[in-house]
Write an enzyme that holds these catalytic residues in place. Structure first.
Site, mmCIF file in Angstrom:
data_model
loop_
_atom_site.group_PDB
_atom_site.id
_atom_site.type_symbol
_atom_site.label_atom_id
_atom_site.label_comp_id
_atom_site.label_asym_id
_atom_site.label_seq_id
_atom_site.Cartn_x
_atom_site.Cartn_y
_atom_site.Cartn_z
ATOM 1 N N ASN A 192 0.812 -1.232 0.000
ATOM 2 C CA ASN A 192 0.000 0.000 0.000
ATOM 3 C C ASN A 192 0.839 1.272 0.000
ATOM 4 O O ASN A 192 0.339 2.352 0.267
ATOM 5 C CB ASN A 192 -0.961 0.004 1.200
ATOM 6 C CG ASN A 192 -0.231 0.036 2.530
ATOM 7 O OD1 ASN A 192 0.985 -0.140 2.602
ATOM 8 N ND2 ASN A 192 -0.973 0.231 3.603
ATOM 9 N N HIS A 193 2.114 1.156 -0.316
ATOM 10 C CA HIS A 193 2.978 2.340 -0.369
ATOM 11 C C HIS A 193 2.777 3.067 -1.689
ATOM 12 O O HIS A 193 2.583 2.450 -2.731
ATOM 13 C CB HIS A 193 4.436 1.946 -0.184
ATOM 14 C CG HIS A 193 4.701 1.365 1.168
ATOM 15 N ND1 HIS A 193 5.762 0.534 1.426
ATOM 16 C CD2 HIS A 193 4.037 1.486 2.340
ATOM 17 C CE1 HIS A 193 5.748 0.177 2.706
ATOM 18 N NE2 HIS A 193 4.694 0.744 3.278
ATOM 19 N N GLY A 253 -8.234 1.793 5.753
ATOM 20 C CA GLY A 253 -8.381 0.456 6.332
ATOM 21 C C GLY A 253 -8.970 -0.533 5.337
ATOM 22 O O GLY A 253 -9.998 -0.271 4.724
ATOM 23 N N HIS A 281 -4.915 5.990 10.653
ATOM 24 C CA HIS A 281 -3.753 6.190 9.775
ATOM 25 C C HIS A 281 -4.104 6.062 8.298
ATOM 26 O O HIS A 281 -3.301 6.412 7.439
ATOM 27 C CB HIS A 281 -2.641 5.213 10.141
ATOM 28 C CG HIS A 281 -2.729 3.877 9.453
ATOM 29 N ND1 HIS A 281 -3.832 3.054 9.544
ATOM 30 C CD2 HIS A 281 -1.845 3.215 8.649
ATOM 31 C CE1 HIS A 281 -3.619 1.946 8.845
ATOM 32 N NE2 HIS A 281 -2.430 2.021 8.291
ATOM 33 N N GLY A 282 -5.275 5.540 7.976
ATOM 34 C CA GLY A 282 -5.667 5.342 6.585
ATOM 35 C C GLY A 282 -7.144 5.021 6.510
ATOM 36 O O GLY A 282 -7.891 5.274 7.456
ATOM 37 N N ASN A 328 3.737 3.380 12.744
ATOM 38 C CA ASN A 328 4.064 2.054 13.291
ATOM 39 C C ASN A 328 5.198 2.241 14.289
ATOM 40 O O ASN A 328 6.376 2.081 13.933
ATOM 41 C CB ASN A 328 4.508 1.088 12.179
ATOM 42 C CG ASN A 328 3.341 0.410 11.475
ATOM 43 O OD1 ASN A 328 2.190 0.724 11.717
ATOM 44 N ND2 ASN A 328 3.652 -0.527 10.596
ATOM 45 N N SER A 372 -7.569 5.388 -0.169
ATOM 46 C CA SER A 372 -7.155 4.544 -1.283
ATOM 47 C C SER A 372 -6.782 5.445 -2.455
ATOM 48 O O SER A 372 -7.136 6.624 -2.502
ATOM 49 C CB SER A 372 -8.291 3.599 -1.688
ATOM 50 O OG SER A 372 -9.298 4.308 -2.390
ATOM 51 N N MET A 373 -6.069 4.871 -3.429
ATOM 52 C CA MET A 373 -5.558 5.682 -4.535
ATOM 53 C C MET A 373 -6.668 6.240 -5.427
ATOM 54 O O MET A 373 -6.427 7.131 -6.233
ATOM 55 C CB MET A 373 -4.592 4.852 -5.381
ATOM 56 C CG MET A 373 -5.231 3.651 -6.019
ATOM 57 S SD MET A 373 -4.009 2.614 -6.839
ATOM 58 C CE MET A 373 -5.080 1.275 -7.385
#
Length: 486
Positions: free
Chosen positions: A205-206, A412, A409-410, A336, A386-387
């Site tokens: 997911n980077h 999910g 953080h995102g 993290n 998401s992208m």
């Protein structure tokens, strides 16, 4: 899916699992989310967060953020504060294999109209300059011994060696170098896996993304301006990456150490081997803490070199210096980590080791650790969606004390990578995104399919839940126009 009837509803966005839920729980577990998010949460989250609640020294609650989903040991989105003066432990499963996987946000003074004719060129050039994918190696060529200096000095090493500006360091969590990192505590295998990976995105997911702040999505123009978002349709760059194979090896090494000593030497019994731990003040716990800090610093250095490459590309394409393009860091935040912090618990200040696994630190105005520039508004929080959707810039708030000043953080995941590959086709997804104005380059079409928007929760719902719960405040939403995927 979870049965919310078994949960105690504390508020519209906070749900509690009592200690009677599972034998051995020392504290209740709390999950943040709207009723819809809670109903859609995978059952493994409930099992994992309640396992975390059994760990020695855990304080107040085992927490899970609104983007929570199944992880290794802790759920991703898990937060646990351990009282280090009363037997608190440190657990790699509460930090993650990708130590200091994190976000960096950089502004420009360009607008969408100015960059639109060049988006493809910029993305293609960045794709060449910032290596992505499994096993990718960076352009910074250093010896193993020099790498040991990098992991002790972090982003400071990069600036000293010409990869960045002095001002960058002030706007990185821990100023880009966490104290106490000790390269003597890391294995040769970890060094072998990391010394040639500085300046690389990695896989999964980077990503590296060019984004736009549309006028309608600047929710608080005054606060946005204080973080450098000063005009409608302003172009920013956001990227998400971590410590690569180095951090993974550090975690692997110490999980094996902890499994050997946890029960035989310290008498600690756990419900899940993935929660292997050691007392924080033990020799093994302290060795891992120092090694983990090396992972933090490697990641800060990694993102610093990536920023250097981004500035190079923009400068080349637009024929202006990065300074003239206003390419300043807004903030760099980790998600993290485990850090020693002072928090007020039941009216008393306590020294706690706060594990944040797929969760972001979100310090309030006036707190130590918030850059001088942001002391009056709070620590910036960068949350990627998401992208296909969008990402957010938020701020920490005083009411965040309830979660040890932690937030999401995102967006999910809601779908496993295997299921996503079976459900979506990377080539089709790439074409569909381009018709919607998002130009994407990826090292793998199957990897692209894994990151389809449909494999994730709705980031807008996650952010709304975090704001309603009082653990962060949204300021700007960004829309993607160009994306590089590992």
């Amino acid at each position: 899916m979870a049965d919310i009837k078994s949960l105690k509803q504390i508020s519209d966005t906070i749900w509690e699992i009592p200690i009677s839920y599972k034998e051995g729980m020392r504290v209740p577990a709390r999950i943040y989310g709207t009723e819809k998010l809670i109903q859609e949460m995978d059952d493994a989250v409930y099992d994992q967060v309640t396992n975390v609640a059994t760990l020695p020294g855990i304080t107040k609650y085992a927490l899970c953020m609104p983007d929570g989903h199944f992880g290794y040991g802790f759920p991703i989105g898990g937060v646990a504060a351990m009282d280090v003066e009363n037997g608190g432990v440190i657990s790699p499963g509460g930090i993650g294999f990708d130590i200091n996987c994190g976000m960096r946000l950089v502004v420009t003074n360009l607008t969408y109209d100015e960059i639109k004719p060049y988006v493809k060129k910029v993305v293609d050039r960045l794709y060449e300059r910032v290596p992505a994918g499994v096993g990718s190696t960076g352009f910074v060529k250093i010896s193993r011994n020099e790498f040991r200096k990098v992991v002790e000095k972090g982003a400071r090493w990069c600036v000293e060696n010409g990869y960045g500006w002095e001002e960058d360091l002030e706007l990185i969590e821990e100023q880009g170098c966490i104290a106490g990192a000790d390269a003597a505590k890391i294995s040769e295998k970890a060094i072998d896996r990391g010394f040639n990976q500085i300046g690389t995105l990695g896989s999964g997911n980077h990503y590296l993304e060019i984004q736009v702040a549309k006028k309608k999505d600047i929710f608080d123009p005054e606060l946005a301006a204080k973080m450098g978002i000063t005009q409608p349709d302003q172009v920013v760059v956001m990227f998400h990456c971590g410590s690569r194979g180095f951090g993974h090896q550090v975690a692997t090494d110490y999980l094996q150490v902890f499994l050997k000593v946890m029960e035989s030497k310290y008498g600690i019994k756990i419900l899940d081997r993935e929660l292997a731990c050691a007392p924080f003040d033990s020799p093994e716990g302290q060795a891992y803490f120092s090694a983990m800090k090396c992972g933090l610093n490697m990641s800060f250095a990694n993102r610093q070199v990536i920023l250097h490459r981004i500035r190079e590309v923009f400068s080349e394409i637009f024929g202006r210096s990065a300074e003239d393009l206003g390419m300043h860091v807004v903030y760099d935040v980790a998600h993290n980590t485990a850090k020693l912090e002072r928090h007020v618990v039941d009216g008393k200040k306590r020294s706690l080791l706060v594990h944040r696994k797929g969760a972001t630190r979100a310090f309030a105005p006036g707190m130590m650790g918030v850059p001088d520039k942001y002391q009056h508004i709070g620590q910036p929080v960068i949350i990627g969606g998401s992208m296909e959707t969008g990402s957010y810039l938020l701020l920490g708030v005083p009411s965040g004390a309830q979660s040890f000043f932690s937030t999401a953080h995102g967006s999910g995941r809601t779908m496993s990578r295997t299921k996503a590959r079976k459900t979506f086709r990377g080539e089709k997804l790439q074409k569909e995104m381009q018709t919607r104005g998002i130009y994407v380059r990826s090292t793998s079409l199957s990897g692209l399919a894994e990151e389809a928007g449909g494999a994730y929760k709705d980031v807008d719902e996650v952010i709304e839940a975090a704001e309603l719960a009082g653990i962060s405040k949204r300021v700007v939403r960004f829309t993607p126009i160009g994306n590089i995927k590992g």
